[in-house]
Design an enzyme around this catalytic site. Structure first.
Site, PDB file in Angstrom:
ATOM      1  N   HIS A   1       0.812  -1.218   0.000  1.00 41.29           N
ATOM      2  CA  HIS A   1       0.000   0.000   0.000  1.00 41.29           C
ATOM      3  C   HIS A   1       0.846   1.269   0.000  1.00 41.29           C
ATOM      4  O   HIS A   1       0.343   2.359  -0.305  1.00 41.29           O
ATOM      5  CB  HIS A   1      -0.946   0.004   1.197  1.00 41.29           C
ATOM      6  CG  HIS A   1      -2.336   0.446   0.853  1.00 41.29           C
ATOM      7  ND1 HIS A   1      -2.603   1.524   0.030  1.00 41.29           N
ATOM      8  CD2 HIS A   1      -3.550  -0.038   1.212  1.00 41.29           C
ATOM      9  CE1 HIS A   1      -3.909   1.683  -0.085  1.00 41.29           C
ATOM     10  NE2 HIS A   1      -4.503   0.748   0.609  1.00 41.29           N
TER      11      HIS A   1
ATOM     12  N   ASP B   1     -11.017  -8.141 -18.571  1.00 40.63           N
ATOM     13  CA  ASP B   1     -11.191  -9.370 -19.346  1.00 40.63           C
ATOM     14  C   ASP B   1      -9.808  -9.876 -19.762  1.00 40.63           C
ATOM     15  O   ASP B   1      -9.096  -9.213 -20.514  1.00 40.63           O
ATOM     16  CB  ASP B   1     -12.056  -9.073 -20.576  1.00 40.63           C
ATOM     17  CG  ASP B   1     -12.327 -10.309 -21.428  1.00 40.63           C
ATOM     18  OD1 ASP B   1     -11.735 -11.371 -21.167  1.00 40.63           O
ATOM     19  OD2 ASP B   1     -13.121 -10.193 -22.375  1.00 40.63           O
TER      20      ASP B   1
END
Length: 453
Positions: free
Chosen positions: A167, A390
């Site tokens: 992070h 995708d």
């Protein structure tokens, strides 16, 4: 009981090595003691009955190759954190060294698990936490641990791609920037990433770099050190359709909005959730004690001089919406949404600069014992591009977050699979989640996910 079998692990490096060190900002440094960002996507296998083992291996190898190509654009994800000792004042400074030590990649098989076993459960199965690598690692351990780790878990009829990203390197906006780019390059290796990341960090003129922090600020508190498997929280996905969200928003604005204030869809939804949590936690005997909803505020659109498109890093800080449990139950959810709106509206360019400047003068790490005390905290955003990822097998059917930073009160927000809808992954005590499932006022706005998949 489901068994996970590790097929292979390896290190994926960028195809191009660069010599670059990236200094970290207050936005990056404040999360050093927290956990990495963990998000993952669930996909159906292409023609699962016809997919032979060799075909599965081809898919895995193709993912490795495309990941290496993606790291060409995101070289810091193949690097490591560097902690430097400042002799003059006995402090530490951190940077990212893009030295191409590589990202971690694992292929794992869930021998008896189907996509439906993930989607059609009332609660998020505990096994989902095991779909993510580097569980239990803290951000500052990026000095020796990968800043990016990927685990592809192969189900009987699907794949789950789980990413763990340090992070200190990236917030949610940047996390999904990487994920979107990886899926594009997997689908078509000849593509050029249309929004290349901007790697250099942004510092106002008044900030001298590198920023110095005290070493004792990196010590765990007891809350941080709680073992993952000792936590008792459960997680549940609540799905809200576009129509139901619109109704919540319209109701809130009709009651408390006016020409100047416009309560947003997300504010109305979070207020609806907050009221249910309090109702289910305290019943009708809510005490007159403070209770906070902490919101992660993105700085990108608030700065007068916007950060460059594709800025890759963190650009957010935490704000509190505080009221009492008693007030939450005495008012309509529209009033609660208005309190959120008021706090968010104060986050101007000047406030962002005030945060930045005060943090540099007095660095303060986010501590779980402080962040999660008597509060809810909303993370992630419905604006992130989740369902266009995708990889060549079609759109994902679900998104889930991992074990990182999971304690009671974490509310993870995602866009839903259908346009305009939202999903909330709520991590709360089991008794609270059970009560919310029977809270007719709250559940009237909830749609069952597997009715629409």
């Amino acid at each position: 009981m489901t068994k996970l079998e590790v097929v292979s692990t390896c290190v994926i490096k960028s195809q191009k090595s660069i010599e670059k060190k990236i200094e970290l900002t207050p936005w990056d440094l404040q999360v050093l003691t927290l956990d990495p960002n963990q998000k993952g996507l669930l996909f159906h296998k292409p023609n699962p009955k016809e997919l032979a083992k060799s075909s599965s291996e081809i898919i895995i190898n193709h993912l490795k190759i495309s990941l290496s190509k993606t790291l060409n654009y995101f070289p810091l994800l193949a690097g490591r954190l560097v902690a430097r000792k400042n002799i003059d004042d006995d402090t530490l400074s951190f940077c990212v060294d893009c030295k191409n030590e590589g990202a971690e990649f694992a292929h794992v098989i869930a021998l008896d698990l189907n996509v439906a076993d993930i989607l059609e459960q009332t609660y998020v199965p505990k096994i989902v936490k095991c779909f993510f690598p580097l569980n239990g690692v803290r951000n500052y351990e990026g000095v020796s641990k990968p800043l990016l780790a990927v685990q592809v878990t192969e189900l009987v009829d699907g794949f789950f791609i789980g990413c763990t990203m340090n992070h200190c390197v990236a917030d949610g906006t940047s996390f999904w920037h990487f994920f979107n780019s990886w899926s594009e390059l997997t689908r078509d290796s000849n593509l050029i990433v249309n929004k290349p990341p901007v790697l250099d960090r942004w510092f106002p003129e008044f900030v001298a770099t590198p920023i110095h922090i005290q070493e004792h600020d990196l010590i765990y508190d007891e809350f941080v050190a709680t073992p993952i498997h000792a936590q008792e929280e459960h997680e549940r996905i609540f799905h809200f359709s576009k129509e139901n969200i619109a109704q919540l928003k319209a109701k809130a604005n009709s009651e408390y909005g006016h020409n100047i204030v416009c309560i947003s869809s997300l504010q109305a939804l979070l207020a609806h959730l907050w009221q249910s949590v309090i109702r289910c936690r305290f019943g009708t005997n809510a005490a007159d004690e403070n209770f906070s909803f902490k919101l992660l505020i993105g700085a990108r659109p608030r700065l007068q001089l916007h950060l460059p498109q594709g800025y890759f890093g963190n650009a957010l800080h935490l704000v509190n919406v505080t009221t009492t449990a008693k007030e939450i139950l005495e008012h309509d959810s529209g009033w609660i949404a208005l309190q959120m709106n008021k706090v968010i509206s104060t986050q101007t360019h000047e406030e962002v600069m005030n945060f930045y400047q005060s943090w540099v003068k007095n660095p303060k790490m986010l501590k779980k014992s402080e962040v999660f005390a008597s509060s809810l905290i909303a993370s992630s955003s419905p604006r992130f591009n989740v369902y266009d990822n995708d990889f060549g097998w079609g759109r994902p059917v679900a998104v889930r977050s991992g074990a990182g930073n999971k304690h009671e009160g974490i509310i993870t927000i995602f866009c839903g699979a259908e346009e305009g809808s939202m999903d909330i992954q709520a991590c709360l005590a089991p008794q609270t989640l059970r009560a919310m499932g029977h809270d007719t006022k709250f559940m009237a706005a909830v749609t069952k996910i597997h009715d629409i998949v």
